[in-house]
Design an enzyme around this catalytic site. Structure first.
Site, PDB file in Angstrom:
ATOM      1  N   TYR A   1       2.319  -7.907  -0.944  1.00 20.20           N
ATOM      2  CA  TYR A   1       1.713  -6.570  -1.029  1.00 20.20           C
ATOM      3  C   TYR A   1       2.796  -5.491  -0.986  1.00 20.20           C
ATOM      4  CZ  TYR A   1      -0.907  -2.444   0.552  1.00 20.20           C
ATOM      5  OH  TYR A   1      -1.430  -1.178   0.684  1.00 20.20           O
TER       6      TYR A   1
ATOM      7  N   SER B   1       2.257   2.729  -0.697  1.00 22.01           N
ATOM      8  CA  SER B   1       2.223   2.458   0.748  1.00 22.01           C
ATOM      9  C   SER B   1       3.626   2.648   1.317  1.00 22.01           C
ATOM     10  CB  SER B   1       1.754   1.024   0.992  1.00 22.01           C
ATOM     11  OG  SER B   1       1.853   0.683   2.365  1.00 22.01           O
TER      12      SER B   1
ATOM     13  N   ALA C   1     -12.588   2.505  -7.630  1.00 25.58           N
ATOM     14  CA  ALA C   1     -13.347   3.644  -7.104  1.00 25.58           C
ATOM     15  C   ALA C   1     -14.735   3.281  -6.619  1.00 25.58           C
ATOM     16  CB  ALA C   1     -13.449   4.726  -8.181  1.00 25.58           C
TER      17      ALA C   1
END
Length: 259
Positions: A153, A130, A14
């Site tokens: 990824y 994703s 964050a």
């Protein structure tokens, strides 16, 4: 769900990009926000700049750091597993695991498991994944053969979705929901801009989609689902394979020391 003003929410990763903007929006809407990051100076600065309640430092490539992070949280209403990396070459974490899988998936598997007893009901878990997904090879989960940074990824992001689906089933009658999403495609963040990528969407689009899963009362009870932005979406077919989901869960328990 409780109003955001009555919630304590932890957002991993964050201190920049999408995660920072989500944390900032949550603060604006009255939530008690715990900002997580790896760099102590950045955590302190961002916590102060956005008015978050507290900053928590942990290197997600180290499972001991993940355990220490969980110990610092007394009670939680919503967990946003957002932190992630993309690297071009194969590297290993402090625990000897392929680094992309370790940071993007294993750390959040362990963190979520450790925080489950501390999540108040009703509560939500949101996994930032994703639409870039690639099937896991359980015979080479650490990707030691023919490594490709993008595929590493994509595998880690599909692992998050398998975890989301499996956890939704295992929560039983607890009033907790778990969802995953692709916030937006190639947002204008450092992860995209740093390597010279061309953004296709804004961070604001991603934040809007993520905030919906965190805070929209119309999604009460919605669990075990994957979203592309705000649209219900079908992930890679491996996510629909119960045997693959169970095998990943069992491997994750073994690798993180939970079994």
């Amino acid at each position: 769900m409780r109003p955001l003003a009555e919630q304590t929410i932890l957002v991993t990763g964050a201190t920049s990009g999408h995660g920072r903007r989500v944390a900032e929006e949550l603060v604006k809407q009255g939530a008690t926000v715990l900002v997580h990051g790896r760099d102590p100076d950045k955590v302190e600065r961002v916590t102060s700049e956005i008015g978050a309640a507290r900053g928590l430092v942990a290197d997600l490539s180290k499972l001991d750091d993940v355990r220490a992070l969980a110990e610092q949280v007394a009670e939680l209403d919503t967990l946003v597993n957002n932190a992630g990396i993309v690297i071009p070459e194969r590297r290993e974490s402090a625990d000897g695991y392929e680094l992309t899988l370790a940071v993007n998936y294993l750390s959040h598997f362990l963190l979520t498991a450790l925080l489950l007893p501390k999540l108040r009901e009703p509560g939500r878990i949101v996994n930032v994944s994703s639409i870039g997904q690639y099937p896991l090879d359980f015979d080479d989960l650490q990707y030691e053969q023919d490594f490709n940074g993008y595929y590493a990824y994509a595998k880690s992001k599909l692992a998050q979705i398998l975890f989301t689906y499996e956890l939704a089933e295992r929560l039983g009658d607890r009033d907790l929901t778990v969802t995953a999403l692709h916030p937006a495609t190639l947002m204008d963040t450092n992860m995209v801009l740093g390597p010279g990528g061309t953004p296709q969407s804004s961070v604001e689009e991603g934040v809007e989609a993520t905030m919906r899963l965190i805070a929209d009362p119309e999604l009460d009870g919605t669990t075990g689902r994957f979203f592309n932005g705000k649209r219900d979406w079908r992930p890679d077919a491996q996510a629909d394979d119960p045997a693959a989901r169970r095998r990943l869960w069992e491997e994750s328990e073994r690798l993180t020391g939970l079994s």
